[in-house]
Design an enzyme around this catalytic site. Structure first.
Site, PDB file in Angstrom:
ATOM      1  N   ASP A 478       0.820  -0.909  -0.320  1.00  0.00           N
ATOM      2  CA  ASP A 478      -0.144   0.047  -0.206  1.00  0.00           C
ATOM      3  C   ASP A 478       0.676   1.006  -0.460  1.00  0.00           C
ATOM      4  O   ASP A 478       1.796   1.238   0.573  1.00  0.00           O
ATOM      5  CB  ASP A 478      -0.817   0.429   1.357  1.00  0.00           C
ATOM      6  CG  ASP A 478      -2.188   0.591   1.702  1.00  0.00           C
ATOM      7  OD1 ASP A 478      -2.174   1.689   0.743  1.00  0.00           O
ATOM      8  OD2 ASP A 478      -3.312   0.329   2.184  1.00  0.00           O
ATOM      9  N   ASP A 553     -10.936   2.434  -3.354  1.00  0.00           N
ATOM     10  CA  ASP A 553     -11.467   1.867  -2.238  1.00  0.00           C
ATOM     11  C   ASP A 553     -12.494   2.181  -2.061  1.00  0.00           C
ATOM     12  O   ASP A 553     -13.268   2.025  -1.396  1.00  0.00           O
ATOM     13  CB  ASP A 553     -10.832   3.016  -1.062  1.00  0.00           C
ATOM     14  CG  ASP A 553      -9.361   2.511  -0.271  1.00  0.00           C
ATOM     15  OD1 ASP A 553      -9.304   0.889  -0.862  1.00  0.00           O
ATOM     16  OD2 ASP A 553      -8.128   3.784   0.325  1.00  0.00           O
TER      17      ASP A 553
HETATM   18  C1  DGJ Z   1      -6.087   1.871   2.008  1.00  0.00           C
HETATM   19  C2  DGJ Z   1      -5.860   0.669   0.711  1.00  0.00           C
HETATM   20  O1  DGJ Z   1      -6.492   1.046   0.404  1.00  0.00           O
HETATM   21  C3  DGJ Z   1      -6.924   0.318   2.377  1.00  0.00           C
HETATM   22  O2  DGJ Z   1      -7.557  -1.251   1.178  1.00  0.00           O
HETATM   23  C4  DGJ Z   1      -6.637  -0.922   3.350  1.00  0.00           C
HETATM   24  O3  DGJ Z   1      -5.179  -1.446   2.645  1.00  0.00           O
HETATM   25  C5  DGJ Z   1      -6.083   0.457   4.399  1.00  0.00           C
HETATM   26  N1  DGJ Z   1      -5.417   1.645   2.829  1.00  0.00           N
HETATM   27  C6  DGJ Z   1      -5.349   0.447   5.258  1.00  0.00           C
HETATM   28  O4  DGJ Z   1      -5.091   1.090   5.693  1.00  0.00           O
END
Ligand code: DGJ
Length: 746
Positions: A478, A553
């Site tokens: 991430d 997201d």
């Molecule tokens: C952002 C990501 O897009 C989410 O899927 C998740 O992993 C969060 N970060 C975790 O902090």
């Protein structure tokens, strides 16, 4: 095949031709890229020459002016006023260099870049032409690489600057911008499609007719960003998804960028893609070289679906590691939206047990497993397990997950640090920040300075220690903030520190790639998924290392229709992480039926992102059934050819489909966003069927198994498939999705 005709350089390979012209002043003109032309095609006199007002000429005999010529990789300062391909500066500030064409060479295969992602192509899959330029006075050279491919109508291009040692060594020369691709197209009768976005609304196509001047989309964020995809499409105004000429270009680059077109008064359209020109200043020291990232430029005479098909095949054949070309991706469950930070071993195992029963294959532990990470304010940078949450350690948890019959995956965010962390307390200079000023926090975190090798090494060591004790099949990498106060600390002297700043945005991304390389060398069996607050780094550079990315997201099915459609122009479903999440949806609060959520997510690397213990038995049974179906048809969904039928943007319904390679089987999604009163029955015309297709197709509906009939291709293309009323299938009325299964009748 490569030939020279008069002053033209002809490069014919696979199904494409690329034609340049050696101009009178030692520059190279661009004449053609597209469908293969006969070897004796003569494009002489295709340049505008003559003494025109306001046009400085470079050569009095031929009356060549850079203002009017169609150039390849246009230099600045010689009478051309459009966006230059590159900018060099002498120590005294003069921008004038004269890089003249010296010759060319060719080799089999594609180019290998030394520290940036390179394509995979064998000696029989590609051929490369290198155009060589030099400013002899200053020993500054430039090589332009152009690779054509045997199976695909596309071109890969990048440039390499170098400076000879032993010549004018005392002079300071800087490279202040450098495109990966810069070509002048003959006219401006195009529409430009750019992909803008935001968090939760990534990659929305925006189509506009070209106008005079510069039209570009750029990221200055240090990453390829959610706001601007480093890619664009140029299409003729009459081109649509199914027919017509289109060009598409995209960068293999995960940092700041600028991509656009500059239309001159003669309607010459200069296409440019590359590093953001405001964010590099490279000292070209004697003996040094500098490579730009690669750009891919493809064409299609069969509309935008045809163009996407070229990019999708490119992804499988030349971009991702050959080990993933045919490998089917697992059905996963990620615990993020199920638990956020609030979990312990028992809770995770409960979800994992239910996941196994439902036919899920991989359990991914997301954020919150390390340091003292019970919220997003601390511990990034400390990659040791949180024993308070997981008393048996990660290895203890992973073993239990594996014993349940699931694979184990893990989330990391290696490029970041929280000020509240051991790493930051020990190495406050490891971050991008100017210690003379306060640093802005994004999600309470700072960006680690990955332009420094020792910082990358420190993170590698921690991750290596963590991974080596685990049965790890999958890692989600991430990256949750953009750069600010981007300053690289810790230089040994003022001059070296100063030089580092000019390379920072470039070297940071190289640091990211180098960590991927090191981890993949040490752990070759781990499948990486990239992520950046959802889909903020959806560029071909990262896909080279991580063959799939969490594409947003925003997991609401109706929003995903749009996001997945926008994402599909350059990348196939296998690249796109798509999960079934809870209803009401956590981002938008919408209640889409479970079947709808799954049908949309089928057109991606499929998985779940919800707490299975909160579901009814009916829903769990449906999930089991959907997983069985997806497992059976996984190759079709993940490796098939994706085609857009009705675009979701501004329409009440949307449709897309995948075909297997033989085009004997397909799955078609029809999504009705909103029900409208008193409308005629919808006939869904499959305009992607070829007019020469004389086959008949049997179609049935997945949800009920009902056979809808057998139809000739001409009927489906011209009349269309009658869409059944959604109520009949108890799926609607709003957000009703129907999945049709189509088989060619032998
Ligand atoms: C952002 C990501 O897009 C989410 O899927 C998740 O992993 C969060 N970060 C975790 O902090």
């Amino acid at each position: 095949m490569f030939t020279k005709l008069e002053n033209q350089i002809h490069f014919h390979y696979g199904s494409s031709s690329l034609i340049f012209e050696i101009l009178e002043d030692g520059q190279i003109g661009f004449l053609y890229f597209g469908e293969k032309l006969p070897a004796d095609t003569d494009l002489r006199n295709h340049q505008l020459r003559g003494m025109h007002a306001l046009s400085p000429v470079r050569d009095l005999e031929s009356l060549l002016s850079h203002k009017n010529a169609r150039l390849c990789y246009a230099p600045e300062g010689h009478g051309d006023y459009s966006t230059p391909a590159f900018r060099l500066k002498h120590e005294d500030g003069s921008p004038i260099f004269d890089l003249r064409f010296q010759g060319l060479r060719r080799f089999d295969g594609s180019a290998k870049l030394s520290e940036l992602p390179s394509l995979y192509a064998s000696d029989t899959e590609a051929e490369t032409l290198v155009l060589e330029f030099e400013d002899k006075q200053h020993g500054v050279g430039l090589e332009l690489y152009f690779s054509l491919f045997s199976q695909l109508p596309l071109l890969a291009s990048h440039s390499r600057f170098y400076r000879r040692a032993g010549q004018n060594e005392a002079e300071r020369i800087r490279l202040c911008s450098a495109s990966s691709l810069c070509l002048d197209l003959n006219d401006a009768d195009y529409e430009l499609v750019r992909f803008h976005g935001a968090w939760g609304r990534e990659r929305y196509p925006q189509t506009q007719a070209l106008h005079y001047g510069v039209q570009s989309l750029a990221s200055r964020s240090g990453t390829s960003s959610a706001e601007a995809l480093p890619a664009l499409i140029l299409k003729r105004p009459s081109t649509d998804e199914f027919q017509g000429l289109a060009y598409g270009a995209s960068l293999l680059w995960s940092g700041s960028h600028c991509c656009g077109v500059d239309v001159s008064e003669t309607r010459r359209s200069r296409l440019f893609l590359g590093l953001h020109p405001d964010q590099i200043e490279i000292e070209l020291c004697p003996g040094a070289k500098f490579e730009t990232p690669e750009a891919i430029f493809a064409y299609s005479n069969t509309g935008l679906n045809g163009l996407s098909s070229v990019f999708h095949r490119f992804y499988f054949q030349h971009l991702i590691s050959p080990r993933y070309r045919k490998q089917l991706r697992p059905i996963l469950l990620n615990n993020w939206e199920a638990t956020y930070f609030d979990f312990n071993e028992e809770k995770l195992l409960d979800i994992a047990r239910r996941a196994k029963q439902a036919g899920i294959e991989l359990f991914v532990l997301d954020d919150g497993w390390f340091g003292e990470r019970n919220d997003d304010r601390r511990s990034l940078g400390d990659w040791q397990v949180n024993y308070a949450k997981l008393p048996n350690g990660l290895d203890g948890l992973a073993k239990k997950i594996v014993d349940l019959g699931l694979d184990f995956g893990l989330w990391i965010e290696p490029e970041m640090v929280n000020p509240d962390s051991e790493l930051y307390r020990q190495h406050p200079d490891y971050v991008l920040a100017d210690p003379r000023y306060s640093a802005s926090l994004g999600r309470y975190q700072l960006v680690l300075d990955f332009s420094r090798v020792e910082v990358v090494d420190a993170i590698y060591e921690q991750l290596h220690n963590c991974f080596k004790s685990l049965p790890l099949h999958y890692v989600k990498w991430d990256m949750n903030r953009y750069f600010s106060e981007a300053y690289s600390q810790g230089g040994v002297d003022i001059e070296a520190t100063c030089r580092r700043q000019g390379r920072l945005y470039y070297d940071y991304v190289r640091g990211v790639y180098s960590l991927y390389e090191k981890l993949q060398t040490a752990f070759p069996d781990i499948l990486f998924e990239s992520c950046s607050s959802g889909g903020a780094r959806y560029d071909l550079g990262l896909f080279h290392y991580a063959p799939q990315a969490w594409c947003s997201d925003n997991s609401d099915a109706r929003a995903r229709l749009e996001i997945q459609t926008g994402s599909s122009y350059f990348l196939p479903p296998a690249a796109l992480g798509a999960h079934v999440s809870a209803a009401p949806n956590h981002q938008l609060g919408r209640n889409c039926p479970l079947r709808t959520r799954a049908y949309v997510a089928f057109f991606g690397a499929f998985g779940y992102e919800l707490d299975l213990s909160q579901l009814s038995d009916e829903d769990l049974n449906l999930i089991r059934e959907l997983n069985d179906f997806y497992t059976e048809k996984r190759a079709l969904f993940q490796l098939g050819q994706f085609e857009r039928i009705i675009l979701p943007f501004g329409n009440a319904a949307a449709a897309f489909m995948v075909w297997n390679e033989e085009r004997s089987e397909a799955a078609l999604l029809y999504y009705q966003k909103e029900i409208h009163c008193n409308t005629a029955p919808h006939m869904l015309r499959l305009e992607n069927l070829s007019p020469t297709d004389l086959n008949r197709y049997r179609i049935h509906l997945h949800s009920t198994g009902e056979k809808l009939g057998e139809y000739p291709a001409q009927y489906l293309r011209s009349v269309g498939l009658l869409i059944p009323e959604p109520e009949i299938y108890r799926a609607g009325p709003d957000d009703a999705a129907l999945l049709f299964l189509i088989e060619r009748i032998a």
